[in-house]
Design a protein around this motif. Sequence first.
Motif, short mmCIF file in Angstrom:
data_model
loop_
_atom_site.label_atom_id
_atom_site.label_comp_id
_atom_site.label_asym_id
_atom_site.label_seq_id
_atom_site.Cartn_x
_atom_site.Cartn_y
_atom_site.Cartn_z
N ALA A 206 -7.28 0.91 7.13
CA ALA A 206 -8.23 0.89 6.21
C ALA A 206 -7.72 -0.15 5.26
CB ALA A 206 -8.29 1.99 5.61
N VAL A 207 -6.46 -0.35 4.95
CA VAL A 207 -6.06 -1.27 4.02
C VAL A 207 -6.02 -2.57 4.48
CG1 VAL A 207 -3.79 -2.22 2.87
CG2 VAL A 207 -4.35 0.21 2.88
N ARG A 208 -5.79 -2.80 5.83
CA ARG A 208 -5.91 -4.03 6.51
C ARG A 208 -7.40 -4.45 6.28
NH1 ARG A 208 -4.66 -4.36 11.39
NH2 ARG A 208 -4.11 -2.20 11.79
N ARG A 209 -8.22 -3.67 6.71
CA ARG A 209 -9.70 -3.87 6.68
C ARG A 209 -10.45 -4.08 5.55
NH1 ARG A 209 -12.23 -2.88 11.75
NH2 ARG A 209 -14.25 -2.16 10.56
N THR A 210 -10.01 -3.43 4.85
CA THR A 210 -10.55 -3.35 3.14
C THR A 210 -9.64 -4.40 2.15
OG1 THR A 210 -9.38 -1.80 2.43
CG2 THR A 210 -11.62 -1.13 3.44
N LEU A 211 -8.56 -4.32 2.05
CA LEU A 211 -7.83 -5.43 1.24
C LEU A 211 -7.26 -6.46 2.16
CD1 LEU A 211 -5.57 -2.80 -0.67
CD2 LEU A 211 -7.78 -3.51 -1.42
N HIS A 212 -7.57 -6.65 3.29
CA HIS A 212 -6.87 -7.82 3.87
C HIS A 212 -5.52 -8.15 3.60
CE1 HIS A 212 -11.21 -8.28 5.24
NE2 HIS A 212 -11.60 -8.42 3.77
N LEU A 213 -4.55 -7.14 3.51
CA LEU A 213 -3.24 -7.17 3.30
C LEU A 213 -2.47 -6.26 4.23
CD1 LEU A 213 -3.06 -7.20 -0.74
CD2 LEU A 213 -2.83 -9.10 0.76
N PRO A 214 -1.49 -6.79 4.49
CA PRO A 214 -0.55 -5.86 5.48
C PRO A 214 -0.07 -4.45 4.73
CG PRO A 214 0.81 -7.65 4.70
CD PRO A 214 -0.66 -7.97 4.01
N PHE A 215 -0.16 -3.56 5.14
CA PHE A 215 0.10 -2.14 4.66
C PHE A 215 1.55 -2.08 4.27
CE2 PHE A 215 0.93 2.54 4.73
CZ PHE A 215 0.46 2.72 3.55
N PHE A 216 2.52 -2.58 4.93
CA PHE A 216 4.02 -2.35 4.64
C PHE A 216 4.24 -2.88 3.11
CE2 PHE A 216 4.07 -7.11 5.96
CZ PHE A 216 4.84 -7.56 4.70
N LEU A 217 3.41 -3.89 2.40
CA LEU A 217 3.63 -4.08 0.98
C LEU A 217 3.40 -2.71 0.24
CD1 LEU A 217 1.40 -7.24 0.76
CD2 LEU A 217 3.98 -7.23 0.88
N PHE A 218 2.66 -1.78 0.76
CA PHE A 218 2.45 -0.34 -0.01
C PHE A 218 3.12 0.61 0.59
CE2 PHE A 218 -1.09 -3.55 0.07
CZ PHE A 218 -1.28 -3.79 -1.45
N ASP A 219 3.64 0.80 1.69
CA ASP A 219 3.86 1.89 2.53
C ASP A 219 4.78 2.75 1.64
OD1 ASP A 219 4.84 3.54 4.23
OD2 ASP A 219 5.18 2.20 6.12
N TRP A 220 6.20 2.09 1.53
CA TRP A 220 6.93 2.97 0.60
C TRP A 220 6.52 3.75 -0.35
CZ3 TRP A 220 9.43 2.95 -3.86
CH2 TRP A 220 10.73 4.01 -3.99
N MET A 221 5.78 2.96 -1.31
CA MET A 221 5.26 3.52 -2.69
C MET A 221 4.15 4.63 -2.24
SD MET A 221 5.61 3.58 -5.79
CE MET A 221 6.30 1.97 -6.46
N THR A 222 3.56 4.34 -1.34
CA THR A 222 2.28 5.40 -1.09
C THR A 222 3.12 6.44 -0.25
OG1 THR A 222 0.76 3.47 -0.50
CG2 THR A 222 0.20 5.75 0.14
N ASP A 223 3.98 6.52 0.31
CA ASP A 223 4.64 7.49 0.89
C ASP A 223 5.31 8.47 -0.04
OD1 ASP A 223 5.41 8.98 3.24
OD2 ASP A 223 7.45 8.48 2.95
N MET A 224 5.86 7.75 -1.29
CA MET A 224 6.58 8.47 -2.37
C MET A 224 5.48 9.30 -3.07
SD MET A 224 9.83 8.39 -1.73
CE MET A 224 9.50 8.49 -0.10
N ILE A 225 4.50 8.60 -3.35
CA ILE A 225 3.29 9.12 -4.09
C ILE A 225 2.88 10.40 -3.48
CG2 ILE A 225 1.26 8.76 -5.19
CD1 ILE A 225 1.97 5.78 -5.90
#
Length: 340
Positions: A206-225
């Motif tokens: 979803a992140v790659r299709r909507t934000l056109h950015l790789p999810f690894f940029l948000f992976d760790w932070m999203t997992d912690m949240i």
Amino acid sequence: MMNKAKQNWGRPSWKQMLLGGFVGGGIGVLGAIAGVGLYIVDTLIRPKRQTNFIEQYTFSPFEVNLPAEEVTFPPLYGDYEVSGWFVPSPGATTTILICPGYRGRRSDLLGTCVNLWRAGHNILAFEYYGHGEVVGKPVTLGYREINDFLGAVAYAKQRVPETRLGAVGYSMGAAVALMAAARAPEIEAVVADSPFATHRSPIDYAVRRTLHLPFFLFDWMTDMILWWRAGYHFNQVEPLRDIGRIAPRPVLIIHGLKDSIVNPNDAPLLYKAAGNPKELWLLPDVDHCGAYFEDRVAYVNKLVNFFNLYLKEMPAPIPLPERKESQAADSDGHHFSEAG
């Protein structure tokens, strides 16, 4: 002298300004990443309330002449009741559990329910608590919902103990069915329509299709949240890790190659990880959970033939004593559920 010192203090050097820019920029980037992660998690777990009449009024078993009984049953763990329909078929030797996906309702399953019932199966169709008509506490993407599925298994075995059990799941429900079948040897055959391989996968997609950015940029932070807000991590929901434990019970994986919700590449990964017997049915022009609507006759025939073969014609792949031993081993291990 004092005035000069004050003048120098009031004018930072270019090095100080550069360092301040880096620090401020870093804080800004970190804040943006945290903001995206918080948005992802809140969107994922927030209960969705019905807001218009189209959502409030839908089809029921009455419209398709299905003799369904309203039932409720407790989850494996939890202080709520799961809502479902039980549809008895006279003389049936099999019972099929059918569950929708994320935010799905049991009414979405009527086409599958009525056709499998006509094929001579009892039907237990249910919706995950908080996802369908009942909106309660925050939902998850399979972590707590597995308790509802295992509660359905217990209800079916209590209601019709002499029958053999199969399962059909869609999207998140398919992923949950795979994980639950790995823990519930009573489930002897599984159809998984559009399942994800890991919790992380559909979010990455979803992140790659909507934000056109790789999810690894948000992976760790999203997992912690996710841990902070919902009490679990991505790696605690991984059908890919569990599917190999289902064999020698059969698995049928169905996926559309134009899926816009779950990455179609997840299907071959799950198929490769599964043991035999297994089957992969890929449809080239089908979106998420759209195989039934692409060709209703072919879809129904595929499911009917699958359950007829493995639940009516072939003997149980796991003898009853081994099932009980497997259950005892699982009960001593780590629980997947919220309560665990």
